[in-house]
Design an enzyme around this catalytic site. Structure first.
Site, PDB file in Angstrom:
ATOM      1  N   GLN A   1      -6.936  -6.090   3.771  1.00  0.00           N
ATOM      2  CA  GLN A   1      -6.441  -5.146   4.784  1.00  0.00           C
ATOM      3  C   GLN A   1      -7.330  -3.907   4.889  1.00  0.00           C
ATOM      4  OE1 GLN A   1      -2.321  -5.199   3.149  1.00  0.00           O
ATOM      5  NE2 GLN A   1      -1.696  -5.785   5.222  1.00  0.00           N
TER       6      GLN A   1
ATOM      7  N   HIS B   1       0.819  -1.212   0.000  1.00  0.00           N
ATOM      8  CA  HIS B   1       0.000   0.000   0.000  1.00  0.00           C
ATOM      9  C   HIS B   1       0.857   1.268   0.000  1.00  0.00           C
ATOM     10  CE1 HIS B   1      -2.920  -2.981   1.381  1.00  0.00           C
ATOM     11  NE2 HIS B   1      -3.884  -2.122   1.085  1.00  0.00           N
TER      12      HIS B   1
ATOM     13  N   GLU C   1       6.269  -3.580  13.257  1.00  0.00           N
ATOM     14  CA  GLU C   1       5.754  -2.207  13.201  1.00  0.00           C
ATOM     15  C   GLU C   1       5.769  -1.517  14.555  1.00  0.00           C
ATOM     16  OE1 GLU C   1       3.921  -4.209   9.573  1.00  0.00           O
ATOM     17  OE2 GLU C   1       4.176  -4.767  11.690  1.00  0.00           O
TER      18      GLU C   1
ATOM     19  N   GLY D   1       3.807   1.748  31.407  1.00  0.00           N
ATOM     20  CA  GLY D   1       4.508   0.594  31.944  1.00  0.00           C
ATOM     21  C   GLY D   1       4.717  -0.467  30.883  1.00  0.00           C
TER      22      GLY D   1
END
Length: 616
Positions: A123, A39, A60, A445
Site C-alpha cells: 500500500q 496502518h 471509504e 453531479g
C-alpha cells in the site's frame, strides 16, 4: 504551557496515534467515520482512549461523505479516517466532492514507514499528498512525531476558516507508532483566536441599504455559505429577522435550505421557483442577493432562468472573493462571512424606518405561492400510468409527493440523490416540511453521495428522521451502507425511486435520438432487482410499493416498524414509478433548439449548444 494535559494509556506507551487523537478530541471532535486499516491501528486505539466514537462504514467513499454530511448538518468540521493507498483511492471521490462543495472535513490517512519509500511496499505505490493537493485546501505528510499536534491544529483551522474545504494529513505508520519525546512536542497556536471573520465595510453597507430601499421586488437566494445564519435545528434565525425587517422573500439553492418556518410568508421555497415567473406573467426580482450561494449550473448557469440577466441588480456575498462575478456580472460584490453580513445589515437597517417602504407587497405575497406551482401542474394527472411490460406504474409526482406528505409530521432532514428522481424530490421538497434539504449530487453531479450524507446527518441529528432519496441507479453505488445504518441503529428511511432506468440519461436520449440509435441499452436497469429484499438482508425493514394510493399507509407502517421496542431499525421503500413524465430540468438540460432552427446548432446535452459554421 501545553494547551491540555496528555493522558497516558495504561498498559502501553503513549505514541503518535495518541497525540493525533487527543489533539482532535481537544479541538472538539466527538465522532469519526471510516474503515479500518492496520496502518491506522494506533490512531484508532487512541481515538477510543480519547473518547472519540468510531462509526465504521462499508466503503471509504461513504466514510468521507459521511464526514461531509455531518459537517453540513452540524455546522462542525467532520472527521474521516481512511487507510493507506487502497483506502485513500476509495476515499478520493469524497475529497473531490467536499472540495467542489466547500465542505469542512479533516481526513486522516496513513502510508508505509518513511524508510520504505520507493520500495514497492504494501500500500505504498501512490504519493497520496501529490494526488490530494489539487482537491484539498491543505495536504501534508507528517514526518516528525513531536510535530503532530501543531500540524493537526493547523489543518483543523484551515478546514473551516475562509472558504471552507477538505484537509488531509498522511501519518506514516512508523510516525503513528513512535513514542514522542514529550518535552519536544510542538503545540502550535491551538487555543488562540488568530483572526476574525470578514464583514462588510460601512461604505458597502450604506451602498446596499440604498439599493434595498429602492427595490420593489428584492429576494435572497441562500447557499451553503449562509448556513450560519439559519442553522438546522436552530431556535431562531438572524437571516429571517433581516428578511422580515426588509420584507425580502428567501429562496434557497439545492445546497442549503434555511431554518425558516414552513408557513412563513417569506419562505419562498427552492430557487428554481424563480424560473416560473415569466410563465405565470409575473415580474421578476429587481434586486437579488446571493448569500453564500455560488453562480453556476445549480442556479441556472448563464441562461438567466433563475438569476435575471437584465433589469435586476445582482448582489453577491461570499467569503471567497474569487467567486464574485465568476460567471455573471455582479453589481455589488461583498467579501464577507454570511453571519457577519446579516448582523451588520440588521444593525444598520434597524435604524431606517423607510427600508421597506417601496415594496410591491402583492408581488412578495405571490412568491410564497411559487412552491405550489408543481402541484397545480401535476396533481390532476392520473396516479397510475398505462400498463407496460413492467406493469401499471405510478406517476413519479404522485409517488414522491405522497412519501413526502406522509413524513412531513416528522419535519425530516431530506437528502436527495439521483438524476430525474433528485429533480422531482427538489421540486416537491416543501411537501415534506423538512428541517433541512440537501441535494447530494453537488457541483460534481456525483451520484451515490446520499448514502454517506445520510449517515453523517443521522449521527449529527440522531433524533431526526433522515430521508435518503435514491434513484435505482444511484442506489447501487453504496447500498451496502444499509448495513452501517442497521449496525448503528440509525433513523434513516431510504426511498428508492425505481423506474428501472438511468432516468435522466434515457430521458435525454429519448429527446435526442431514435430507438434505432446504437448504445441505447446502456441506460436500462433490471426490473427484477428487489431493493426491499436487499434491505432485509442488511438488517433493515423493507417494503415494495407499486400503487400511489398505498403510499401513505406503507410509510406510516414503515415509520412504526423503524422505531419499536425502544430500538431503531433503518427502513427502505422500493417505490416503483413510471419513466414519464420527464422533468422540465432534464428537458432544459438537453436544450433542443426552437422549431425551424435545428440546422443552426449542434445539440450538446447538459451544456450550451454549439453554433454551426455558416458559409453563405
Amino acid at each position: 504551557m501545553p494547551p491540555f494535559e496528555l493522558k497516558h494509556p495504561s498498559g502501553r506507551e503513549l505514541v503518535g496515534g495518541d497525540l493525533v487523537a487527543q489533539t482532535l478530541a481537544h479541538l472538539g471532535v466527538k465522532v469519526a467515520f471510516g474503515l479500518h486499516g492496520g496502518h491506522l491501528d494506533s490512531f484508532l486505539t487512541g481515538c477510543a482512549f480519547a473518547g472519540i466514537s468510531l462509526i465504521d462504514t462499508r466503503h471509504e467513499t461513504a466514510a468521507v461523505q459521511a464526514a461531509e454530511g455531518y459537517a453540513k448538518v452540524s455546522g462542525k468540521t467532520g472527521l474521516a479516517f481512511i487507510t493507506a493507498n487502497s483506502g485513500f483511492a476509495n476515499g478520493f471521490p469524497g475529497l473531490a466532492t467536499a472540495f467542489a462543495d466547500r465542505s469542512p472535513i479533516f481526513v486522516v490517512t496513513s502510508s508505509p514507514p518513511l524508510r520504505d519509500a520507493e520500495t514497492n511496499s504494501l500500500q505504498g505505490f501512490h504519493d497520496q499528498i501529490v494526488l490530494a493537493r489539487p482537491i484539498t485546501k491543505f495536504a501534508h505528510r507528517a514526518t516528525v512525531v513531536e510535530e503532530l499536534p501543531r500540524l493537526v491544529s493547523h489543518a483543523w483551522r484551515l478546514a473551516s476558516t475562509g472558504a471552507p474545504g477538505p484537509v488531509l494529513i498522511d501519518f506514516p505508520i512508523d510516525i503513528l507508532f513512535t513514542p514522542p519525546r514529550l518535552k519536544d512536542v510542538s503545540w502550535g497556536s491551538m487555543d488562540r483566536q488568530l483572526s476574525s471573520v470578514p464583514v462588510p465595510s460601512q461604505a458597502v453597507i450604506e451602498q446596499l441599504a440604498k439599493l434595498w430601499r429602492a427595490a420593489k421586488r428584492p429576494v435572497f437566494v441562500t447557499g451553503t455559505g449562509a448556513a450560519g445564519t439559519a442553522r438546522v435545528g436552530a431556535a431562531s434565525s438572524s437571516l429571517l429577522q433581516l428578511a422580515e425587517t426588509t420584507q425580502t422573500p428567501i429562496f434557497y439553492s439545492s445546497k442549503f435550505s434555511p431554518a425558516v418556518p414552513h408557513d412563513h410568508p417569506l419562505r419562498a421555497g427552492p430557487a428554481t421557483g424563480l424560473a416560473y415567473l415569466p410563465f405565470i406573467q409575473q415580474a421578476r426580482p429587481d434586486l437579488l442577493i446571493l448569500l453564500g450561494a455560488r453562480t453556476g449550473f445549480l442556479l441556472g448557469g448563464r441562461n438567466g432562468a433563475i438569476i435575471p440577466s437584465k433589469d435586476c441588480t445582482l448582489v453577491q456575498v461570499d467569503l471567497d472573493g474569487g467567486e464574485l462575478g465568476r460567471m455573471l456580472p455582479v453589481d455589488l460584490g461583498i467579501v464577507s462571512d454570511a453571519t457577519g453580513f446579516v448582523d451588520a445589515m440588521s444593525k444598520h437597517i434597524a435604524s431606517d424606518p423607510e427600508c421597506a417602504s417601496n415594496r410591491d407587497y402583492d408581488w412578495i405575497k405571490m412568491t410564497s405561492s411559487l412552491k405550489g406551482l408543481i402541484h397545480q401542474r401535476y396533481a390532476s394527472d392520473a396516479k397510475q400510468g398505462k400498463p407496460d411490460d413492467a406493469g401499471d406504474r405510478m406517476h413519479p409526482y404522485h409517488g414522491i409527493n405522497s412519501v413526502f406528505e406522509a413524513v412531513s409530521g416528522e419535519q425530516p432532514i431530506v437528502i436527495g440523490d439521483g438524476g430525474e428522481c433528485g429533480v422531482w424530490a427538489g421540486d416537491l421538497i416543501e411537501s415534506a416540511k423538512p428541517a433541512h434539504w440537501l441535494a447530494a449530487t453537488g457541483y460534481l453531479g456525483f451520484l451515490g453521495n446520499g448514502w454517506g450524507y445520510s449517515l453523517g446527518a443521522a449521527v449529527a441529528q440522531p433524533n431526526k428522521l433522515i430521508v435518503n432519496v435514491q434513484g435505482d441507479g444511484s442506489a447501487g453505488f453504496h447500498i451496502a451502507e444499509l448495513d452501517t445504518f442497521a449496525r448503528h441503529k440509525l433513523k434513516i428511511l431510504t426511498v428508492v425511486v425505481n423506474n428501472y432506468r438511468w432516468g435522466m440519461s434515457i430521458a435525454g436520449q429519448d429527446i435526442l435520438y431514435s430507438d434505432a440509435t446504437p448504445g441505447r441499452l446502456i441506460s436500462s436497469l433490471s426490473p427484477v432487482c428487489r431493493f426491499e429484499k436487499v434491505a432485509e438482508g442488511f438488517g433493515a425493514v423493507g417494503v415494495r410499493v407499486d400503487k400511489a394510493d398505498d403510499v401513505p399507509n406503507a410509510v406510516a407502517e414503515m415509520l412504526k416498524a423503524m422505531v419499536s421496542n425502544n430500538t431503531v431499525t433503518p427502513g427502505l421503500i422500493n417505490l416503483i414509478v413510471d419513466t414519464e413524465p420527464v422533468t422540465e430540468t432534464t428537458k432544459g438540460m438537453v436544450g433542443m433548439p426552437e422549431p425551424g432552427k435545428e440546422k443552426d446548432v449542434v445539440v450538446v446535452p447538459y451544456y450550451d449548444n454549439i453554433p454551426r459554421a455558416r458559409y453563405d
